[in-house]
Design an enzyme around this catalytic site. Structure first.
Site, PDB file in Angstrom:
ATOM      1  N   ASP A   1      52.968  75.006 -12.276  1.00  0.00           N
ATOM      2  CA  ASP A   1      53.323  75.759 -11.073  1.00  0.00           C
ATOM      3  C   ASP A   1      52.340  76.904 -10.822  1.00  0.00           C
ATOM      4  O   ASP A   1      51.857  77.102  -9.699  1.00  0.00           O
ATOM      5  CB  ASP A   1      54.743  76.314 -11.221  1.00  0.00           C
ATOM      6  CG  ASP A   1      55.527  76.257  -9.914  1.00  0.00           C
ATOM      7  OD1 ASP A   1      55.121  75.487  -9.022  1.00  0.00           O
ATOM      8  OD2 ASP A   1      56.530  76.969  -9.785  1.00  0.00           O
TER       9      ASP A   1
ATOM     10  N   ASP B   1      62.444  73.848  -8.644  1.00  0.00           N
ATOM     11  CA  ASP B   1      62.904  75.169  -9.055  1.00  0.00           C
ATOM     12  C   ASP B   1      64.403  75.184  -9.345  1.00  0.00           C
ATOM     13  O   ASP B   1      64.934  76.178  -9.861  1.00  0.00           O
ATOM     14  CB  ASP B   1      62.576  76.200  -7.971  1.00  0.00           C
ATOM     15  CG  ASP B   1      61.089  76.255  -7.681  1.00  0.00           C
ATOM     16  OD1 ASP B   1      60.306  76.071  -8.623  1.00  0.00           O
ATOM     17  OD2 ASP B   1      60.708  76.463  -6.512  1.00  0.00           O
TER      18      ASP B   1
END
EC number: 3.4.23.-
Length: 509
Positions: A356, A418
Site C-alpha cells: 500500500d 482496507d
C-alpha cells in the site's frame, strides 16, 4: 557589467515565464426571470489573473452573455456595445488566454468564461500579463454550457466564486460506521461460525444438510502469490484501464451476488415458507433440488447485481447499491477466508502494508505524470475514455458543498482491502477468544484499534489533503494492539501459533 547584464536577462526571463495556478471554483447560474432555482457549475481558474470571492454573497451577480459562436481573438468578434458589466462566454482556441481576456476587459467585461470541449486546464499567462488584467477568467466545460442553456434559457445571470474547502466532510462519519460495522460483524460472524463448525465435528449425528460454505485456510505461499497478483493487476489497470475496468465490474457483480446470497441465506432459512424443493432434473445446480425459497433468494441477489451493473453511473442513488453489495462481499470474504495463526496474520498485514505504501507514496517518483498508481487507479484516470470507476470501494457522496466535490471528487472512497485485511485479523482474534474463553477481549480490543486507525487515517487525509494508504495506519494499530493484549495476558506463544484449542468447545449461544 556582464554580471549585471545576466541578472537583468534573468529577471526578464522570470517576468515572461508562464505561471499557472490551478484552482477549482463555481459559477452560480440562475434565470434573469427568477422563475427557477439557481445551480452551481464547475469552473477552473487561475487566481493570478484575479481572485474570486470565497462567499457567494460577496460575488457580483452579472449577466452571462452567450458568445460561444466566436472565439474572441480579434476586435471583430466583439459585439456592438461590447460587454458592459457582463460575463461573456466564448469558445476556447485560435489564440492565447491573455488575448481573449484582454479583449474582454477592454470592452467592459467584468469576467470571462472560456468554454472548452476538451479537458479543462488552468488559463495561464506570465507575470506582466497578470498585472495588466484585473478581471477573473475561468474555463467552463462544453457540457455545462449546454446544460445552462437547456436549464435556464438565454437570459441568465451568473456569479463566480471559490468557497474554501472543508477540512473534513461529514460523509466520513458514514464511511467510518460502515467500515467499523463491517469489520466487527464480519469478524464476529467468522469466528463464531468457525468455532461452531469445529463443534459440529465432535457430534456423531452429522447427517444434517450443510448450510455453510467451506472456509479456505490461507498459507504463507498463498499470501505471496496473492500479493504478486495484486501488484500485477494494479500495474495492468494503470496501463490498460479502459479495457480491464469492465472485467473488474463483471467480477464484482458475480462476487457481490454470491456474497449477498451468503449473507441473506441464514435469515431466509428462518422463514417457514418455501421449504419445498424443485422436482428431479438433470440441469446444472438444479439437480441438487434446492429449496424454492433459496432459489428465489438467488434470483433476487442476481437481480440486485444486474440493476447495479446497468445503473452504476447514476450518482444520485447507485452508490447505495454499490455499498450494500460491497459490504455483503466483504462479509462473505471474512467468513470464507481464514488465517489460522497470528503469524500468518502478521505476514499478510505487513506485506500488504508495504504494498500500500509503495503504490501510494513511491510510485509518483516512477510515473511520468507524477501521479500515484494506487490513487490514479482507485479514482479512475482523468484521461480515461470510458469514465468508468472501479467498484471495489465503499463510496459516499460528499455532504458539504465545495468546488472539489463539484469538479473532481464528488465521492469519498474506502477500498475493500482496507476492510478485509484488518478484518481477517479481527476474525482470528474472535476465534482465539472463544478457544481460550477470554470473554472476547482480543476481539473487542482489535475492533477498537481498527476504529482508532481509521480515525487517524481521516485526520491524515484532512491534514495532507491527498489520498492516504489506510493500511499505513490500520496495520500498526491492529497488530500492535493484538500483540500487546496477548503479551499482557501471557498468551503470546499460543496466540502466535494458534494453539491452545479447547478439547471441548461450548457454543456461545
Amino acid at each position: 557589467m556582464a554580471a549585471r547584464r545576466v541578472r537583468l536577462q534573468a529577471r526578464l526571463l522570470l517576468l515572461l515565464l508562464p505561471q499557472v495556478y490551478c484552482e477549482y471554483g463555481m459559477v452560480h447560474v440562475l434565470s434573469e426571470k427568477g422563475s427557477s432555482k439557481g445551480k452551481d457549475y464547475c469552473i477552473l481558474f487561475n487566481s493570478q489573473w484575479a481572485h474570486l470571492p470565497h462567499d457567494l454573497g460577496k460575488a457580483s451577480l452579472l449577466q452571462l452573455q452567450d458568445q460561444t459562436a466566436s472565439v474572441l481573438c480579434s476586435p471583430s468578434d466583439v459585439p456592438d456595445g461590447g460587454f458592459n458589466n457582463q460575463i461573456p462566454m466564448v469558445m476556447r482556441g485560435n489564440c492565447t488566454f491573455y488575448e481573449k481576456v484582454r479583449l474582454a476587459q477592454i470592452n467592459g467585461a467584468r469576467g470571462l468564461l472560456i468554454v472548452s470541449r476538451e479537458r479543462l486546464v488552468p488559463p495561464g499567462g506570465n507575470r506582466s500579463q497578470y498585472e495588466e488584467i484585473d478581471i477573473p477568467v475561468a474555463l467552463l466545460s462544453y457540457s455545462d454550457m449546454l446544460d445552462i442553456g437547456k436549464s435556464f434559457g438565454r437570459s441568465v445571470k451568473g456569479a463566480m466564486y471559490a468557497p474554501n474547502e472543508p477540512v473534513l466532510d461529514y460523509n466520513m462519519v458514514i464511511i467510518f460506521v460502515m467500515a467499523v460495522g463491517t469489520v466487527a460483524i464480519g469478524g464476529y460472524w467468522a469466528g463464531s461460525r468457525d468455532v461452531k463448525k469445529r463443534y459440529m465435528k465432535h457430534k456423531r449425528d452429522d447427517g444434517a444438510e450443510k448450510h455453510d460454505d467451506e472456509t479456505v485456510d490461507v498459507t504463507p505461499i498463498m499470501i505471496c502469490v496473492f500479493v504478486v497478483m495484486c501488484c500485477s493487476m494494479l500495474v495492468l489497470l494503470y496501463f490498460f484501464y479502459d479495457h480491464l475496468v469492465y472485467v473488474i465490474i463483471g467480477i464484482f457483480c458475480l462476487a457481490a451476488s454470491i456474497g449477498l446470497h451468503s449473507c441473506l441465506s441464514p435469515f431466509v432459512r428462518r422463514f417457514p415458507l418455501g421449504k419445498c424443493r424443485i422436482p428431479d432434473n438433470n440441469l446444472p445446480y438444479f439437480h441438487k433440488r434446492p429449496q424454492v425459497r433459496m432459489l428465489l433468494l438467488a434470483v433476487f441477489c442476481i437481480s440486485v447485481s444486474v440493476v447495479w451493473g446497468i445503473f452504476r453511473n447514476e450518482d444520485q442513488w447507485a452508490w447505495v447499491l454499490q455499498d450494500a453489495l460491497g459490504i455483503a462481499f466483504c462479509l462473505y470474504m471474512l467468513k470464507t477466508i481464514r488465517l489460522p495463526t497470528f503469524k500468518g496474520c502478521t505476514l499478510l498485514l505487513l506485506v500488504l502494508f508495504v504494498y500500500d505504501v509503495f503504490f501510494v507514496f513511491i510510485t509518483p517518483f516512477l510515473t511520468k505524470t507524477g501521479e500515484s498508481i494506487m490513487v490514479e487507479v482507485a479514482a479512475g484516470p482523468s484521461d480515461s475514455a470510458t469514465h468508468e470507476k472501479l467498484p471495489m470501494v465503499l463510496k459516499v457522496p460528499r455532504l458539504n458543498s465545495s468546488p472539489l466535490a463539484l469538479c473532481d471528487r464528488p465521492f469519498s472512497l474506502l477500498g475493500f482491502g482496507d476492510i478485509l485485511v484488518p478484518g481477517l485479523l479481527v476474525a482470528y482474534c474472535h476465534r482465539f477468544d472463544i478457544q481460550v474463553q477470554s470473554s472476547r477481549v482480543y476481539f473487542v480490543a482489535c475492533t477498537i484499534a481498527y476504529g482508532i486507525g481509521l480515525l487517524v487515517t481521516f485526520v491524515a487525509l484532512a491534514l495532507m489533503q491527498m489520498g492516504q494508504p489506510a493500511l499505513l495506519y490500520l496495520v500498526p494499530c491492529t497488530l500492535i494492539t493484538s500483540f500487546a493484549v496477548a503479551l499482557w495476558r501471557k498468551e503470546l506463544a499460543m496466540f502466535w501459533t494458534g494453539s491452545g484449542f479447547a478439547t471441548y468447545l461450548s457454543l456461545p449461544w
